[in-house]
Write an enzyme that holds these catalytic residues in place. Structure first.
Site, PDB file in Angstrom:
ATOM      1  N   ASP A  82       0.869  -1.178   0.000  1.00 35.63           N
ATOM      2  CA  ASP A  82       0.000   0.000   0.000  1.00 35.63           C
ATOM      3  C   ASP A  82       0.908   1.231   0.000  1.00 35.63           C
ATOM      4  O   ASP A  82       1.481   1.579   1.027  1.00 35.63           O
ATOM      5  CB  ASP A  82      -0.892  -0.007   1.245  1.00 35.63           C
ATOM      6  CG  ASP A  82      -1.780   1.226   1.318  1.00 35.63           C
ATOM      7  OD1 ASP A  82      -2.212   1.719   0.260  1.00 35.63           O
ATOM      8  OD2 ASP A  82      -2.037   1.704   2.440  1.00 35.63           O
ATOM      9  N   GLU A 128      -1.409  -1.500  -4.504  1.00 38.48           N
ATOM     10  CA  GLU A 128      -2.684  -0.773  -4.516  1.00 38.48           C
ATOM     11  C   GLU A 128      -2.580   0.459  -5.391  1.00 38.48           C
ATOM     12  O   GLU A 128      -1.551   1.134  -5.419  1.00 38.48           O
ATOM     13  CB  GLU A 128      -3.092  -0.365  -3.092  1.00 38.48           C
ATOM     14  CG  GLU A 128      -4.419  -0.963  -2.694  1.00 38.48           C
ATOM     15  CD  GLU A 128      -4.975  -0.483  -1.377  1.00 38.48           C
ATOM     16  OE1 GLU A 128      -4.896  -1.269  -0.428  1.00 38.48           O
ATOM     17  OE2 GLU A 128      -5.487   0.636  -1.304  1.00 38.48           O
ATOM     18  N   ASP A 156      -1.837   0.745   7.844  1.00 35.84           N
ATOM     19  CA  ASP A 156      -1.143   0.690   6.544  1.00 35.84           C
ATOM     20  C   ASP A 156      -0.573  -0.712   6.289  1.00 35.84           C
ATOM     21  O   ASP A 156      -0.585  -1.198   5.156  1.00 35.84           O
ATOM     22  CB  ASP A 156      -0.006   1.717   6.488  1.00 35.84           C
ATOM     23  CG  ASP A 156      -0.517   3.139   6.615  1.00 35.84           C
ATOM     24  OD1 ASP A 156      -1.184   3.601   5.682  1.00 35.84           O
ATOM     25  OD2 ASP A 156      -0.277   3.766   7.653  1.00 35.84           O
TER      26      ASP A 156
END
Lengths: 189, 189
Positions: free
Chosen positions: A7, A84, A157
């Site tokens: 991410d 992502e 995260d």
């Protein structure tokens, strides 16, 4: 199959390494959840965050992110990198800077010859929680459930990185398995 | 001083390598244009573009750009990397993808330990042509003038890379030199 999920962020890049024995075949798809809960269950190998100094210039932060991802690849020898997509609803400057971080992450995977998958945030949430509008807490909760962890990955995260890797694993098991698991996950959440 | 200037793009990344004997000292600033037109005149070493295949996935294009810039650094041993900022007036998706390209370019410079300078497009135009609203043709024309080239660099992206390197050289000679040259350039254009 080992997947490194990322991410991206300039300050905090979350990551998760997920392994599965499941094979991406028609049979595996048909067996579905039974196979998964037996020998094919995805398991978490490592998760965490790569932090960069907010006072460092952008190019140094990019170097830190690139080094961090390169180290993870060297340590775990993943087959695939799942990254992502960046939201671009926020302000354009933020989007642009996130693009820089994503660029060096994709580069690290490409240089290592990994299969590269990119997923929009809503698809990751849909795959893991069952709804594209899931909260960070729901993602953390479901990641812990699916990987049978005692505690949800912290910070959020890191859980997002794991969720991205999971999305790739579920996708490799076929859209059917993914949707089925997604539906179950949604009911459980 | 050798400067590698880059105008980032995912399809076409323009670059220019500019060298100057001028030293970034108070004396050099005072001597100003006289010094430049004598031994300190900036000269073009190489310019061109790094092209990527429009059919290749983004991560491969990023690898090509990164490799291209890394090769240029290895060949010319520049002291500084000057990278143009990305416009973010265009659509957000374009801006985001350009951010990826810029990320791997900054990474290449940072890994090589170069001094890194980033300039908004308007500042590059102002430094080279004298106005931030200059056209691509004006930039090409002035780049050729300032470097005493027989022809303007082609394509325009290459000229933009050279212009970015020139901006860095002019800045290193002090804001006074830059403004003076900028004004002269504007009058000449």
């Amino acid at each position: 199959m080992i997947v490194l999920g990322i991410d991206p962020g300039t300050a905090t890049t979350g990551y998760g390494v997920v392994a599965t024995d499941a094979v991406a075949s028609a049979e595996a798809t048909v067996v579905g959840r039974v196979a998964k809960s037996a020998h094919g269950a995805p398991r978490l190998i490592e998760c965490g965050v790569i932090r960069t100094s907010p006072r460092a210039p952008l190019h140094e932060r990019l170097r830190d992110i690139h080094e961090g991802v390169t180290e993870l690849i060297a340590r775990h020898h993943p087959d695939a990198l799942a990254v992502e997509d960046v939201f671009y609803a926020r302000n354009v400057r933020t989007t642009l800077v996130l693009g820089h971080a994503r660029g060096v992450i994709l580069l690290a995977g490409s240089t290592a010859g990994l299969a590269i998958h990119e997923y929009p945030p809503a698809l990751v949430k849909k795959a893991v929680v069952g709804t594209g509008a899931a909260t960070k807490e729901q993602v953390q909760f479901m990641v812990a459930k699916l990987l049978r962890l005692k505690h949800a990955p912290e910070p959020a995260d890191a859980a997002d990185g794991v969720a991205c890797a999971l999305t790739c694993v579920l996708n490799a098991e076929g859209p059917l398995a993914r949707l089925r698991l997604g539906a179950t996950a949604g009911a459980r959440a």
